[in-house]
Design a protein around this motif. Structure first.
Motif, PDB file in Angstrom:
ATOM      1  N   GLN A  42       5.910  34.050  48.540  1.00  0.00           N
ATOM      2  CA  GLN A  42       5.333  33.088  49.498  1.00  0.00           C
ATOM      3  C   GLN A  42       3.859  32.814  49.254  1.00  0.00           C
ATOM      4  OE1 GLN A  42       6.155  34.967  53.266  1.00  0.00           O
ATOM      5  NE2 GLN A  42       8.263  35.354  52.629  1.00  0.00           N
ATOM      6  N   LEU A  43       3.171  33.804  48.702  1.00  0.00           N
ATOM      7  CA  LEU A  43       1.723  33.680  48.557  1.00  0.00           C
ATOM      8  C   LEU A  43       1.305  33.697  47.083  1.00  0.00           C
ATOM      9  CD1 LEU A  43       0.623  36.280  51.274  1.00  0.00           C
ATOM     10  CD2 LEU A  43       0.956  33.819  51.552  1.00  0.00           C
ATOM     11  N   PRO A  44       1.123  32.517  46.523  1.00  0.00           N
ATOM     12  CA  PRO A  44       0.729  32.450  45.109  1.00  0.00           C
ATOM     13  C   PRO A  44      -0.552  33.233  44.808  1.00  0.00           C
ATOM     14  CG  PRO A  44       1.383  30.293  45.889  1.00  0.00           C
ATOM     15  CD  PRO A  44       1.380  31.191  47.090  1.00  0.00           C
ATOM     16  N   LEU A  45      -1.473  33.228  45.743  1.00  0.00           N
ATOM     17  CA  LEU A  45      -2.730  33.936  45.496  1.00  0.00           C
ATOM     18  C   LEU A  45      -2.495  35.442  45.358  1.00  0.00           C
ATOM     19  CD1 LEU A  45      -5.184  32.078  47.895  1.00  0.00           C
ATOM     20  CD2 LEU A  45      -5.138  31.990  45.396  1.00  0.00           C
ATOM     21  N   LEU A  46      -1.580  35.942  46.152  1.00  0.00           N
ATOM     22  CA  LEU A  46      -1.256  37.359  46.066  1.00  0.00           C
ATOM     23  C   LEU A  46      -0.606  37.667  44.726  1.00  0.00           C
ATOM     24  CD1 LEU A  46      -1.021  40.191  47.286  1.00  0.00           C
ATOM     25  CD2 LEU A  46       1.125  39.491  48.344  1.00  0.00           C
ATOM     26  N   ARG A  47       0.345  36.815  44.347  1.00  0.00           N
ATOM     27  CA  ARG A  47       1.013  36.997  43.064  1.00  0.00           C
ATOM     28  C   ARG A  47       0.000  37.044  41.927  1.00  0.00           C
ATOM     29  NH1 ARG A  47       1.731  34.115  39.194  1.00  0.00           N
ATOM     30  NH2 ARG A  47       1.326  32.079  40.092  1.00  0.00           N
ATOM     31  N   ARG A  48      -0.962  36.141  41.984  1.00  0.00           N
ATOM     32  CA  ARG A  48      -1.950  36.091  40.908  1.00  0.00           C
ATOM     33  C   ARG A  48      -2.822  37.338  40.873  1.00  0.00           C
ATOM     34  NH1 ARG A  48      -2.904  29.646  40.088  1.00  0.00           N
ATOM     35  NH2 ARG A  48      -0.762  29.185  40.659  1.00  0.00           N
ATOM     36  N   GLN A  49      -3.164  37.821  42.045  1.00  0.00           N
ATOM     37  CA  GLN A  49      -3.972  39.036  42.075  1.00  0.00           C
ATOM     38  C   GLN A  49      -3.181  40.233  41.538  1.00  0.00           C
ATOM     39  OE1 GLN A  49      -6.877  39.773  42.096  1.00  0.00           O
ATOM     40  NE2 GLN A  49      -7.247  41.778  42.995  1.00  0.00           N
ATOM     41  N   VAL A  50      -1.902  40.298  41.886  1.00  0.00           N
ATOM     42  CA  VAL A  50      -1.073  41.372  41.333  1.00  0.00           C
ATOM     43  C   VAL A  50      -1.065  41.286  39.813  1.00  0.00           C
ATOM     44  CG1 VAL A  50       1.284  42.248  41.099  1.00  0.00           C
ATOM     45  CG2 VAL A  50       0.412  41.624  43.353  1.00  0.00           C
TER      46      VAL A  50
END
Lengths: 246, 246
Positions: A128-136
């Motif tokens: 749901q959260l692209p920003l989270l995915r990118r940080q991971v």
DNA sequence: CGTACCTTTGACGAGGATCAACTCGGGTGG
DNA sequence: CCACCCGAGTTGATCCTCGTCAAAGGTACG
């Protein structure tokens, strides 16, 4: 007292001092709340306690909140290899997400707290959260990059260079956490440092004594004081070639 | 001829023989098409050619289609450290995605083809395809895990154990690509093997001769034949403790 | 066919592992 | 309160693996 009713809730991502090193980095307020909601914060781990063991089903990733941990794996012939030391803000468990079970052990080096991130929830939320995915992905990539650097250290460098690099690495990691980069306490034993760097206890001890003798550092048990970090960098092999050519 | 009009399009993810090792794994047909659409396939790289250099802006990740590559980084004091050898299906560049520039070099060891995956497109597509995102994370996790194992190899094992492990690793990698696990050609030089394993050319050469002399393997230039892989596993330190206890 | 690189083999030496002894500090139990 | 013990750390003596240096084939490629 102006404390909130849910006392435990004053520990959260929104006010965490090291969030810029951790998963929350770049997240907006709404995303941050969603992330915070899936995170569980439990009792502290005491020295020697394991967060997880190799072979256990993969439940969660863990972010160090305070204290420190070592991760290690055990090879077929039974000897342990420490693969990382974790300080606050570090994420633990990325090496296991390709599997359904943990493939290493993680153990507290002192009384420490973690934020537990149930993996299934992180997966869902990442969708749901692209920003989270990118940080991971950034964090995983950083770990890969750091491992490659370590590989280079272990392959080409002398015992003294390894130890100097190790001290400078911790200095930098403490600095980025708002602590002193000149003096700090290493929570692991000499044997653990040696295991990590591919050296024996004796060699680590001898070299710390040598650096102390040469007024490069001061050693008092687990406390290290960097007296002459330029020289330490020189020893580490981070030669300032730029200076030589300018 | 029943060839399609766009001849080049007969090379695609949908019919790729090694897709189960690569990004397409677990993807449904629709997702697979979307992935295939963002991938660019260009001219082959010849031996010695670089896919990218450290410092260049991060444009793309690369999947090896045929041939082989080495990735290496160069430390401040100028010496190179090979951090990985890549075979078909392997993805190259994960160590750089936390940065805006590549932090290593990748060079063809022989005439080789790659699938180029523009990173911005992969990011966008990952936001839409959870399955793709998960496969990317699995692959990154596998790389982390492999690096940790390598760390253990370099820290605790003798030269002979390292080389034996190296040979068995390639044997297994060729097997999983449908090639012979008993005889294969190593595209890299002895010096490159040594660099990767933290040994000198001389040591690698001597040990290959020794293993040959002991009828464990047959060495003919770059061609290796595993005559006695159980013994090789024994040497590598993969002792079959299970047998001893049964 | 010549040149540059890769590979092999030998002789030697050094860096760090191993073995051993001793100190120090902290915890435990009498 | 002290004796005891155990693990961590330090230091010294010795050994051995593997790096270094050197030289002689082998192989590939223009």
């Amino acid at each position: 007292m102006s404390e909130r009713f849910r006392v435990v809730s004053n520990i959260n991502c929104q006010n965490c001092s090291i969030s810029q090193l951790c998963l929350p980095y770049t997240l907006d307020d709404s995303s941050l709340n969603q992330l915070d909601n899936i995170i569980e914060r439990k009792r502290p781990y005491h020295k020697g306690e394991l967060i997880f063991q190799a072979g256990e089903p993969l439940r969660s990733l863990y972010a160090v909140r305070s204290g420190s941990f070592k991760s290690y794996s055990v090879s077929n012939d039974g000897d342990a290899q420490i693969t990382a030391f974790h300080l606050p803000g570090d994420l633990i468990g990325f090496d296991s997400v390709h599997s359904s079970t943990y493939c290493s052990f993680s153990e507290a080096l002192e009384t420490s707290m973690v934020c537990e991130i149930p993996y299934a929830n992180l997966e869902t939320l990442s969708d749901q959260l692209p920003l989270l995915r990118r940080q991971v992905m950034r964090l995983m990539s950083s770990e890969i990059s750091a491992d490659k650097q370590l590989m280079s250290l272990l392959n080409n460098k002398s015992a003294e260079q390894r130890l100097a690099t190790f001290l400078l690495d911790f200095s930098e990691r403490f600095r980025s956490r708002g602590l002193s980069s000149r003096e700090f306490r290493l929570s692991m034993t000499r044997a653990e440092i040696g295991n990590f760097l591919g050296l024996t206890v004796e060699t680590v001890s001898r070299l710390l004594s040598k650096l102390h003798r040469e007024s490069c550092i001061t050693v008092d048990g687990k406390f290290i004081f960097l007296k002459d970090s330029p020289r330490l960098q020189d020893i580490a092999g981070l030669q300032l070639r730029a200076c030589a050519t300018s």
